[in-house]
Structures are given as structure tokens and as C-alpha cells.
Design an enzyme around this catalytic site. Structure first.
Site: not given
Length: 591
Positions: A126, A172
Site C-alpha cells: 500500500h 500521497h
């Protein structure tokens, strides 16, 4: 004469502790005497009998036994008393403590690799580019390389425009994480994808790009991967290929751009009106969204866009058609639970697809309609990712996903802790190749279309007996004051069975005081109803009277892969790196 460790007490006088050489436990001596037929040497013929009968090494022959014996002789050098007649007891014990020759699990790929992809648990990362926490750490290709070299087969990249809107950054979104270029990430994947495993790498893209930049991604992907890139000529898979058929291939997985989906829906007679989210719905908690989904499965306002973990609305509202060359390269389409999660699980998605849920959604689905989840994963791929509040890059407990057949549990590989140790443990299976064949019961249906129900308690299928003999190697890997400034360590071992709820168990050995080479010689019994999904988690602790017990190492072993007999169990640190010298001597029996 033995050696001694000296510890300074109160800065003024020394305490002296003798360091004893590790001796073979009684079971080892009994096995040696039995198979050497009471002699002082064990011949190759006798050794192969031990390997086959006691260790369960099916197919082992005298040539194999002689090869192992010569390896042991070579390693022991002048210490060995080996002659043409065979092993002495010391040689035999030395062999048993070699984890590369006598480890606890099989080291080669041995599962059937010709079934479709959804038949496998897939080692999945992830936000694979993050070096630390989810909010402010650096983005880099280094974590991607480390993951691939560990055997991870699922890499996730979040794609965002750079500030000039003319290139693609991986970061991110809406955080303080510093970006890395997509080009650098893709080059690193190409160079390291198949260092550990030949089986396919799936790149999951979380796409926040304009059509122009999507076209640039397509160009970059083709230029870097070339013939390594796999995508169906028809534009959509009718069924997933097998890991064997996809060896040394790279696969892209993401949701097709929204407008493309709507065009497809029009062809199939479905509504093409765009889904609108008002601000109040965006602010809803996941619990409220799931409750709404359960109450009204056909509510078209419920548009779970699971791959879009950051809830990016801007790209969804784009009126431009996405770059066709980009769409063409998407091999595994990420579907959407457009009419509610229950509806998607029961009716499936168009053709074969991948559906993503966060850990809370999975728990809710497993609680309300677990068998539907199992049935869904028999044809489609289910990906589960951590909830958004895990900003420290921690991970969720993976057993709920595995017991319901979820193939891609996306873990933060830098999120060290017990959950990641379990992930490491499962993927030690099948030679560490990153694909673990799911148990047959997760893929089969009964005569009335029934499937495995994780909630149903089953009768005991196997009983695992574990003997913890002794441990050694800490004195070589740690300073003599690492655990205690005033005395040698007080070690004990904790054993955990992690699996379906009926099989969960915790046990521990007694504490051995003031000894770098603890000898426990204790047995533990674990009845197992679903041994195929059970993991044996082992942790060594050092008892501390005044503070929290110190960490002395850990490992996690898939029960289905355990080799019977007396085995050398390698031990790992908190990050999952193998300690150079520390091992436990254990015995595994199925009774």
C-alpha cells in the site's frame, strides 16, 4: 575450559557468568542413537533413514544424504570428526541447527501456479513509495525496490500532476509527502521486479491525472516496460490468466476513467448520468455510508469509488474523454460498487474485475454477508487497504481478509509490527514467490451453491504438537549488556496460533534465567479446525522485573507449510530482517 561474561555491578565489582556450550537435547540424542543403531557414527544409509522416517523428507535418497553430510563437514572444517563411516553426534546436532539445510518450511515453489489469478493470495503493498508515515515522509523508489526484493508482487503508485502540470509525480495527495517522479519508480520496478520471483507484478495506479498526462503515462509505460507489459488485446479480460502464464510480465490495474465507464454502461443499457456527491455525503463517516448501502442496495447515489482513497472529485468531474492509449493498457479493471456493496458482491461486476474496500468496509461486509464475500472472490479479485486514520503506516489484522478469500491485502511494508509479521509469515509459503494458492475450500461450491463460511465452527482437522527445545545465537548478534546491564538475559518464548477464531491460541515457555543459550524442552498442543489458514507466530522475549520485557526476536510460519521433525527456526528482528546467528531448535508433529 568454558568462557565467561563479566557484568559490573554498581560500578564497583564484577559478576562472573559462565557461557556454556549448547548441548544436544535428549530427543536429539535419542534420535541419533536410534538411527546409528547404538553406534558412535551415523552412516549415510542410516542418515537417509532418519531424514525419511523422522523428518518426513519424502523422496530423499542416499546421494542426497551424502551431499548434506559433505556440506556439514565442509562447514565444520577442523571441528568435525567425520570419517568415511559417517556423522558423530556433534556433526548430527550441527546439521540440525542449520536453517538453510534443515529449515521449518519448504524453500521451493510447489503450489500449482496454473490457476487463474483470483485463486491466489497476492503479496501486496500500500502506498509502496512511502518511506515512513502517511503525512510527511519522503516518497522514494527505495521502498519499492525493497518490497520487490522481499517478494511483494503488488505495488501501488499514486499519480498526481507536478506543479507545472506537464509531468507526473508519485506522492500521497494532499499531504506533506515529498514527491518522486513516476519515471524513476517505473524504472526501479523494471530493474527489480523479478529479482526475487518470476511471477507477475501488478502495479495498482491511483490516478489523479488529466487526459494529456494519462497519455504521457501510457507512453512512459510502453517505453520502459516494452514487451514485459501485459494487457488484453480485446480491452477487457474475460477471465484472469494464471501466474504461470504471466511470468516476467507487468500488469497495470486501475479503474478505467469515469467517462469511459459511462460509455460502456450506455452500451449495456445502464444509466449514464454522472453520480453527484454533495458535501454532506463527502463528510459522512464510513459507518454511515455502509449503513446506507445496507439499507438501500439500489440507491444510485451510493457510489463507492474505492480506488480513489483520497476522494478526488476534480478528475471525476472532467468532461474530457481519457486518452484511449492509456485505457488500453489497463489489464485488471477496478470495478465500483455502484448500487451498493451487497449488490456488487451478490451480482458480481461486469466481466472479471477488482474491487477495493478499506479495512472497515471489509469488516462490515464480513459481518453482514461473509459468504457473499467468499463467493465474490471465487471469480473476482478483492483488494483491501488500510483505513485513512492509520497515519503512522500501521496495518490491520489480515486474517479476516484471508478467511474470506481476499487476494490483495494492501499493507504498509514500512509499518513494522505484529500484523506485518503475519504478512511476512504467510508469504514465506510457496518458496516466497509472492503468490500463495488459496485453500481449495475457498474456491469450491457445494451442491446447493454453498461456500465456506468463516463463522461456522468446524471439527478439529489436525492437531499440531510443537516442541521448543532451545535457542542460541544471541551472544553472537548482541552485546553482552544489550538485554541487561548486570546479568545475562532471562529468555522465554511465546507461541501464538493465528487463524479462524476457533483456532486462536496463546502459550509460552517458562523463563530461563541468566543464560544466553536457554534450554526449555517444552511441548505445546494446538488443535486446529482450519489448519490451511493457520499461522504459528513465535516471539522471544527477555523478562525484565522493573520494565517492559525486551524483544528478543520473532518469526511467523504458515502451519500448512511446516515440515515435520526437528528443525532449525531462523529468527527475525522487528523489521522482519533475519538475525545472523539466532535460531530456535524446535520439533513439529501432526498428531
Amino acid at each position: 575450559m568454558g568462557s565467561y561474561n563479566y557484568y559490573k555491578m554498581f560500578g564497583c565489582f564484577n559478576r562472573k557468568f559462565k557461557v556454556s556450550e549448547t548441548e544436544p537435547p535428549p530427543d536429539v540424542m535419542d534420535a541419533f542413537h536410534k538411527y546409528s543403531e547404538g553406534g558412535t557414527q551415523m552412516t549415510a544409509d542410516q542418515f537417509v533413514r532418519f531424514l525419511v522416517e523422522y523428518q518426513g523428507e519424502e523422496g530423499c535418497n542416499v546421494d542426497d544424504a551424502e551431499r548434506i553430510m559433505h556440506l556439514v563437514v565442509h562447514r565444520r572444517h577442523h571441528l568435525t570428526k567425520y570419517t568415511r563411516r559417517g556423522f558423530a553426534l556433534e556433526d548430527f546436532f550441527y546439521f540440525l541447527f542449520l536453517d538453510d539445510l534443515n529449515g521449518p518450511i519448504k524453500s521451493l515453489v510447489h503450489h500449482d501456479m496454473t490457476a487463474p489469478l483470483q485463486h491466489y493470495f497476492i503479496y501486496t503493498g500500500h502506498n509502496s513509495y512511502l518511506t515512513g508515515n502517511q503525512l510527511s515522509s519522503d516518497c522514494s523508489e527505495i521502498p519499492i525496490i525493497k518490497a520487490l526484493e522481499r517478494g511483494v508482487r503488488g505495488i501501488e503508485l499514486d499519480l498526481w500532476p507536478n506543479s507545472a502540470k506537464d509531468n507526473i509525480h508519485v506522492l500521497h495527495g494532499r499531504t506533506l509527502t515529498t514527491p518522486v517522479t513516476l519515471h524513476k519508480c517505473l524504472r526501479s520496478i523494471k530493474e527489480h521486479a523479478f529479482v526475487k520471483s518470476p511471477y507477475p507484478v501488478i502495479i495498482t495506479l491511483e490516478d489523479h491525472l488529466t487526459p494529456d498526462l494519462q497519455a504521457k503515462v501510457a507512453e512512459m509505460v510502453i517505453q520502459i516496460f516494452g514487451e514485459m507489459l501485459y494487457f488484453p488485446e480485446s480491452g477487457h479480460l474475460e477471465e484472469f490468466p494464471s501466474p504461470e502464464a504471466l511470468k516476467h510480465r507487468i500488469i497495470l490495474s486501475t479503474k478505467p476513467p469515469k467517462e469511459y465507464l459511462e460509455l460502456n454502461n450506455q452500451k449495456e443499457g445502464e444509466t449514464s448520468s454522472p453520480v453527484k456527491k454533495d458535501s454532506s455525503e463527502e463528510d459522512m463517516s464510513m459507518k454511515e455510508i455502509l449503513e446506507r448501502a445496507t439499507e438501500s442496495e439500489s440507491d444510485s447515489k451510493y457510489d463507492n469509488d474505492p480506488d480513489d482513497e483520497d476522494g478526488d472529485i476534480q478528475i471525476q468531474k472532467s468532461s474530457q474523454l481519457a486518452a484511449p492509449e492509456y485505457k488500453r493498457l489497463i489489464a485488471i479493471h477496478a470495478g465500483k460498487a455502484k448500487h451498493g456493496l451487497k449488490h456488487a458482491l451478490v451480482t458480481g461486476l461486469n466481466k472479471v474485475n477488482r474491487l477495493s474496500l478499506n479495512e472497515q468496509e471489509l469488516e462490515k461486509a464480513a459481518s453482514l454477508y461473509g459468504t457473499d464475500v467468499v463467493r465474490f472472490t471465487q471469480k473476482n479479485i478483492l483488494r483491501v487497504y488500510p483505513k485513512g486514520t492509520r497515519v503512522t503506516s500501521s496495518n490491520f489484522q489480515p486474517l479476516v481478509g484471508w478467511t474470506h478469500g481476499a487476494q490483495m491485502l494492501a499493507f504498509n511494508m514500512q509499518g513494522y509490527g505484529k500484523s506485518l509479521w503475519l504478512m511476512h509469515g504467510l508469504f514465506r509459503s510457496n518458496g516466497g514467490c509472492g503468490y500463495v494458492k488459496k485453500p481449495d475450500f475457498l474456491m469450491k461450491r457445494g451442491p446447493r451453491n454453498e461456500v465456506f463460511d468463516p463463522k461456522v465452527k468446524l471439527p478439529v482437522k489436525k492437531t499440531l504438537k510443537v516442541t521448543v527445545y532451545l535457542g542460541d545465537g544471541w551472544r553472537l548478534d548482541f552485546s553482552h549488556t544489550h538485554f541487561d546491564s548486570y546479568s545475562p538475559p532471562d529468555f522465554y518464548t511465546k507461541l501464538h496460533i493465528v487463524g479462524v477464531p476457533a483456532d486462536e491460541a496463546k502459550k509460552k515457555t517458562r523463563i530461563i534465567e541468566d543464560d544466553w543459550g536457554p534450554i526449555w524442552d517444552e511441548d505445546f498442543i494446538f488443535p486446529l479446525t482450519v489448519p490451511e489458514l493457520a499461522l504459528l507466530r513465535i516471539e522471544i522475549r527477555e523478562h525484565d522485573m522493573s520494565e517492559k520485557d525486551d524483544f528478543g526476536g520473532q518469526t511467523c510460519l504458515p502451519v500448512s507449510e511446516l515440515r515435520p521433525g526437528i528443525r532449525a527456526v531462523p529468527i527475525y528482528d522487528k523489521k522482519g530482517e533475519k538475525l545472523r546467528s539466532v535460531r530456535l531448535l524446535m520439533r513439529f508433529q501432526f498428531i
